[in-house]
Write a protein that holds these residues in place. Structure first.
Motif, short mmCIF file in Angstrom:
data_model
loop_
_atom_site.label_atom_id
_atom_site.label_comp_id
_atom_site.label_asym_id
_atom_site.label_seq_id
_atom_site.Cartn_x
_atom_site.Cartn_y
_atom_site.Cartn_z
N UNK A 119 -8.36 10.25 0.93
CA UNK A 119 -7.55 11.49 1.40
C UNK A 119 -5.95 11.11 1.40
N UNK A 120 -5.70 9.65 1.71
CA UNK A 120 -4.27 9.66 1.90
C UNK A 120 -3.85 8.38 0.86
N UNK A 121 -4.70 8.54 -0.27
CA UNK A 121 -4.27 7.42 -1.19
C UNK A 121 -2.79 7.32 -1.57
N UNK A 122 -2.22 8.56 -2.00
CA UNK A 122 -0.82 8.65 -2.58
C UNK A 122 0.21 8.00 -1.78
N UNK A 123 0.31 8.58 -0.28
CA UNK A 123 0.96 7.90 0.58
C UNK A 123 0.74 6.48 0.95
N UNK A 124 -0.44 6.10 0.90
CA UNK A 124 -0.65 4.67 0.95
C UNK A 124 -0.18 3.72 -0.01
N UNK A 125 -0.28 4.50 -1.27
CA UNK A 125 0.22 3.61 -2.34
C UNK A 125 1.85 3.45 -2.47
N UNK A 126 2.57 4.53 -1.96
CA UNK A 126 3.95 4.29 -1.85
C UNK A 126 4.39 3.48 -0.86
N UNK A 127 3.77 3.55 0.33
CA UNK A 127 4.27 2.73 1.41
C UNK A 127 4.08 1.48 1.13
N UNK A 128 2.73 1.02 0.61
CA UNK A 128 2.35 -0.39 0.32
C UNK A 128 3.19 -1.02 -1.10
N UNK A 129 3.75 0.02 -1.81
CA UNK A 129 4.56 -0.44 -2.96
C UNK A 129 6.00 -0.84 -2.26
N UNK A 130 6.46 -0.06 -1.37
CA UNK A 130 7.93 -0.46 -1.04
C UNK A 130 7.76 -1.67 -0.17
N UNK A 131 6.73 -2.07 0.61
CA UNK A 131 6.41 -3.03 1.52
C UNK A 131 6.34 -4.24 0.71
N UNK A 132 5.54 -4.18 -0.26
CA UNK A 132 5.28 -5.22 -1.42
C UNK A 132 6.29 -5.61 -2.09
N UNK A 133 7.14 -4.61 -2.49
CA UNK A 133 8.28 -5.05 -3.40
C UNK A 133 9.43 -5.82 -2.44
N UNK A 134 9.51 -5.19 -1.20
CA UNK A 134 10.48 -5.97 -0.29
C UNK A 134 9.85 -7.48 0.06
N UNK A 135 8.52 -7.48 0.26
CA UNK A 135 8.16 -8.91 0.71
C UNK A 135 8.05 -9.79 -0.70
N UNK A 136 7.71 -9.23 -1.50
CA UNK A 136 7.29 -9.95 -2.71
C UNK A 136 8.96 -10.46 -3.29
N UNK A 137 9.75 -9.75 -3.26
CA UNK A 137 11.17 -10.18 -3.65
C UNK A 137 11.56 -11.29 -2.81
N UNK A 138 11.28 -11.38 -1.73
CA UNK A 138 11.77 -12.64 -0.83
C UNK A 138 11.21 -13.73 -1.31
N UNK A 139 9.78 -13.78 -1.77
CA UNK A 139 9.47 -14.89 -2.65
C UNK A 139 10.03 -15.03 -3.86
N UNK A 140 9.86 -14.18 -4.84
CA UNK A 140 10.48 -14.25 -5.97
C UNK A 140 11.92 -14.72 -6.28
N UNK A 141 12.90 -14.30 -5.29
CA UNK A 141 14.08 -14.86 -5.70
C UNK A 141 14.49 -16.37 -5.57
N UNK A 142 13.44 -16.84 -4.92
CA UNK A 142 13.51 -18.31 -4.69
C UNK A 142 12.99 -19.10 -5.89
N UNK A 143 12.37 -18.35 -6.78
CA UNK A 143 11.99 -18.99 -8.00
C UNK A 143 13.07 -18.92 -9.47
N UNK A 144 12.91 -19.92 -10.02
CA UNK A 144 14.11 -20.07 -11.04
C UNK A 144 13.20 -19.72 -12.33
N UNK A 145 12.99 -18.09 -12.46
CA UNK A 145 12.35 -17.52 -13.49
C UNK A 145 13.15 -16.87 -14.46
N UNK A 146 14.45 -16.49 -14.34
CA UNK A 146 15.18 -15.88 -15.26
C UNK A 146 15.35 -16.38 -16.64
N UNK A 147 15.35 -17.74 -16.70
CA UNK A 147 15.47 -18.69 -17.67
C UNK A 147 14.32 -18.32 -18.98
N UNK A 148 13.22 -17.95 -18.51
CA UNK A 148 12.20 -17.66 -19.28
C UNK A 148 12.33 -16.30 -20.03
#
Length: 154
Positions: A119-148
């Motif tokens: 029933x709340x699939x859309x709202x859950x997707x939006x919230x989890x996308x926002x949270x996962x972006x924030x948390x994921x970027x905390x990890x991703x910013x520590x990696x040296x990946x832009x060179x690739x």
């Protein structure tokens, strides 16, 4: 983990993903429950809690960008996020004294959870996308990946 599809578009810096987790097991050695089920069935108890999710699948388009540190690739935003949870098994023990009522409560939890997720699939997707972006970027910013990205674009 099952990778159904991952498509990286270097020109647009987008990543289309479709991944699955065949089984997710969640276990708590003890829980304390006090409340009610939709206001009509009092719930209380304590014991062991186990949940099993089967067939979880996640799809999304990630828009990537270079982090301000100039060395990392991070997620700018997520679009078209979708997930599915086709099966949930609940195994609580000790609800309202345990015994046969545990099976009834577990079945109610399974049905209500899946119903609310659908029933709340859309709202859950939006919230989890926002949270996962924030948390994921905390990890991703520590990696040296832009060179690739630079190497492939050159």
């Amino acid at each position: 983990m099952i990778v159904h599809r991952i498509d990286l578009n270097i020109d647009d810096l987008t990543l289309d993903i479709d991944i699955g987790l065949p089984t997710i097991d969640i276990t708590a050695e003890t829980y304390d429950l006090v409340g009610d089920f939709f206001g009509f069935l009092p719930l209380f108890g304590n014991g062991r809690a186990e949940f099993e999710v089967k067939g979880f699948r996640f799809r999304a388009k990630l828009f990537l960008e270079q982090h301000e540190n100039k060395k990392s690739v991070v997620i700018n935003r997520v679009e078209n996020a979708a997930f599915s949870i086709p099966h949930l098994r609940s195994n609580l023990s000790g609800v309202i004294g345990g015994g046969n009522i545990d099976a009834v409560i577990n079945r109610l939890i399974e049905e209500v959870f899946i119903d609310y997720v659908n029933r709340f699939h859309g709202a859950i997707s939006i919230v989890t996308s926002t949270i996962s972006t924030t948390l994921g970027n905390e990890y991703l910013k520590e990696l040296d990946t832009w060179k690739y990205i630079e190497a492939v674009r050159s």
